[in-house]
Write an enzyme that holds these catalytic residues in place. Structure first.
Site, short mmCIF file in Angstrom:
data_model
loop_
_atom_site.label_atom_id
_atom_site.label_comp_id
_atom_site.label_asym_id
_atom_site.label_seq_id
_atom_site.Cartn_x
_atom_site.Cartn_y
_atom_site.Cartn_z
N LYS A 42 0.85 -1.21 0.00
CA LYS A 42 0.00 0.00 0.00
C LYS A 42 0.87 1.25 0.00
CE LYS A 42 -3.92 2.03 2.60
NZ LYS A 42 -4.79 1.89 3.79
N SER B 13 -9.86 2.09 2.91
CA SER B 13 -8.97 2.84 2.05
C SER B 13 -7.96 1.97 1.29
CB SER B 13 -8.22 3.88 2.89
OG SER B 13 -7.32 3.23 3.77
N SER C 122 -10.18 -0.21 7.09
CA SER C 122 -9.55 -0.05 5.77
C SER C 122 -8.88 -1.29 5.20
CB SER C 122 -8.51 1.09 5.81
OG SER C 122 -9.16 2.33 5.79
#
Lengths: 476, 112
Positions: free
Chosen positions: A76, A151, A175
């Site tokens: 990420k 997210s 997330s």
């Protein structure tokens, strides 16, 4: 479903395939699928091939290699990677090249994992759909008209699409688990402090936690073996010994007590999601678990508490983006206050600004007691709910999300409706405990449903074991 | 003391609305330059979020201590031994403007 990472590692260990072959096989698939779903902000094909050749060389020479060397992974884009842009999907950090690796990045590099690229996300991890990325949205591999969740949007979409199956994400209020549920893969949010946050670009420091995505629970357990443990660079990381999570999967679930919190099976829960999760609970019962009703009476207050706490912490954490040391800078400012205000106006997107505003408001003089302290008091009640439940049961089972993946644009005009997408995941972060989302069937449109198991602090071993046996028995 | 309690009760019970002036004040504290349209929109949206959150006031928390960290944390001490810092060049590599070994910024204070 393609080879799991654990299965692929066995082929690498026995030299049935080389790391270079693994990367060469993955790259065209990854690039083609990525063009369709936009999971990655930065791709690292040349670096990945070079790293694969190095690993193959070491193996050929008989040098010591960890068991997972040569496995591809996505990271990420809020985990610092030395020499590789780390953007947080924000204009503020569009050109930021970290001078050091996050601890988890160093750990996966040391273990020989091959980083394929940096995955897209909601800006600064604030959002539930990827629509807050400053660059582009990521599409749900199951239905390109729908959001992948957020997210950790790119990480979940990449894992579900197998480009590659392993990914690292972060979870502040859901997330990891919410996008895993929307995309149909497995995502674990570990206990707060189980994994070092050093080098994770901070959003809300008392809630943020890094965790794995994969298609199988077994792969998540494997990755937890690699990334868990105390780190002198993170004073909040826990020094408790790390068990072998892979070994912990063995055995059966006979006698395991699982609580069903009535507050999670409420009116706002989509009927099809409810139906699939109830089937999932029957599966848990069929493999030896005993289920009992429990109550988490303060569930309904979780969202309000979460948005005061996380925005307050964010307003403080994001104060560092003033244009001085790194990140975007407005170049024509008259003085330093003007420079900060214009830099931040240009560098932050709408949701980030809104959260900084809300967080600054609840911390400001005259409102601190009424909002911020009030929220932290109710946070204790939420944690006590879980403490009391875990005196009666080993784990708790819930739906991960109240609905399946929604369409792009459905919630962008109303921030509050977007916040409510995290209603079943926020409280776990507030209480600092662990939760995992596992695929649990599909709705009538073929969209994945996620089942969430929640465990007490440092209960990852139990959590992963139950999730693994559930996945084996329930399929999908 | 009574005044403070009454003040807090007023904040809790009145329908919260975040005025445009308050938004401007918060924006200044947060070092965010906002457009007129943003001031308008954040005023409405913050009001909506605070309205929703007013449900927290249903709970009597007078006897509940705030929980800032879910996991008990204590100060962590270590010996004061020099480590391996990033060094000047790597520390400066991401700044938009530097001068020699410094971060260069507009004037901070008046010269008087």
């Amino acid at each position: 479903m393609q080879d799991s990472a654990v299965a692929l590692a066995k082929k690498l260990q026995s030299k049935e395939v080389s790391a270079k072959e693994v990367v060469q096989d993955l790259l065209p698939r990854l690039e083609k699928t990525n063009e369709e779903i936009n999971a990655y902000v930065t791709l690292l094909p040349d670096e990945a091939l070079k790293q694969a050749e190095e690993i193959d060389g070491k193996r050929a020479r008989g040098e010591a290699l960890g068991p997972w060397a040569g496995l591809p992974i996505g990271v990420k884009d809020l985990l610092c990677t030395e020499g590789v842009k780390t953007t947080c999907s924000s204009k503020m950090l569009e050109n930021f090249v970290p001078p050091y690796d996050a601890t988890v990045v160093r750990k996966i590099k040391d273990a020989g994992f091959i980083i394929m690229g940096k995955t897209n996300m909601d800006e600064f991890a604030m959002g539930s759909s990827s629509e807050n990325s400053a660059f582009f949205t990521t599409k749900n591999p199951a239905d390109h008209t729908r959001v992948p969740g957020g997210s950790s949007a790119g990480a979940a979409a990449a894992s579900a699409a197998g480009i590659p199956v392993l990914n690292l994400g972060s979870d502040t209020g859901g997330s990891i688990r919410q996008p895993a549920a929307f995309c149909g893969c497995v995502g674990l949010k570990p206990t707060y402090g189980r994994v070092s946050r050093y080098g994770l670009i901070a959003f809300a420091s008392s809630l943020d936690q890094i965790g794995p995505f994969a298609q199988t629970v077994e792969d998540c357990a494997m990755l937890m073996n690699v990334i868990s443990g105390h780190d002198p660079m993170d004073g909040t990381s826990l020094s408790h010994p790390v068990p072998d999570y892979l070994k912990g999967l063995e055995g059966d679930l006979k006698g395991l007590k699982i609580g069903i919190p009535k507050e999670y099976f409420i009116e706002g829960l989509n009927a099809e999601v409810r139906g699939e999760v109830e089937k999932g609970i029957q599966t848990l019962e069929s493999i030896g678990c005993e289920t009992v009703e429990v109550s988490l009476p303060h569930t309904d207050y979780g969202i309000a508490v979460y948005y005061f706490v996380c925005t307050a912490e964010a307003s403080s954490n994001l104060a560092r983006y003033d244009g001085v040391v790194y990140g975007h800078r407005h170049m024509d400012a008259t003085d330093i206050v003007d420079m900060a205000a214009k830099t931040r106006a240009e560098g932050f997107g709408d949701e980030v600004k809104r959260r900084i505003m809300l967080g600054t408001y609840v911390l400001s003089s005259g409102f601190y007691d009424a909002y911020y302290l009030k929220a932290q008091r109710v946070r204790r009640l939420i944690k006590q709910d879980f403490d009391q439940a875990f005196q009666k049961v080993d784990l708790i089972v819930t739906p991960t999300t109240p609905t399946t993946a929604f369409k792009f644009g459905d919630k962008t005009d109303d921030p509050l409706s977007m916040y409510l997408a995290d209603v079943f995941t926020n409280s776990v972060n507030l209480a600092g405990i662990g939760g995992i989302s596992i695929p649990c069937g599909n709705d009538s449109q073929g969209l994945p449903v996620g089942l969430q198991l929640i465990g007490p602090a440092l209960g990852e071993e139990k959590l992963l074991k139950a999730a693994h046996h559930f996945q084996m028995a329930h399929g999908g | 003391m009574i005044g403070i309690v009454v003040g807090i009760l007023e904040i809790w019970t009145r329908k919260m609305s975040v005025t445009r002036d308050e938004v401007q004040h918060i924006a200044l504290l947060a070092r965010l330059e906002l457009t007129g349209e943003e001031v308008e929109r954040y005023s409405e949206q913050l009001t909506a979020i605070l309205d929703y959150s007013a449900k927290l006031n249903e709970l009597d928390t007078s006897a509940v201590a705030p929980l800032f960290h879910a996991v008990p944390v204590e100060n962590v001490f270590r010996e004061d031994i020099p480590g391996n810092p990033l060094g000047v060049e790597r520390s400066l590599q991401n700044t938009a403007r530097r001068k020699e070994v410094f971060f260069e910024v507009p004037k901070v204070a008046d010269g008087s």
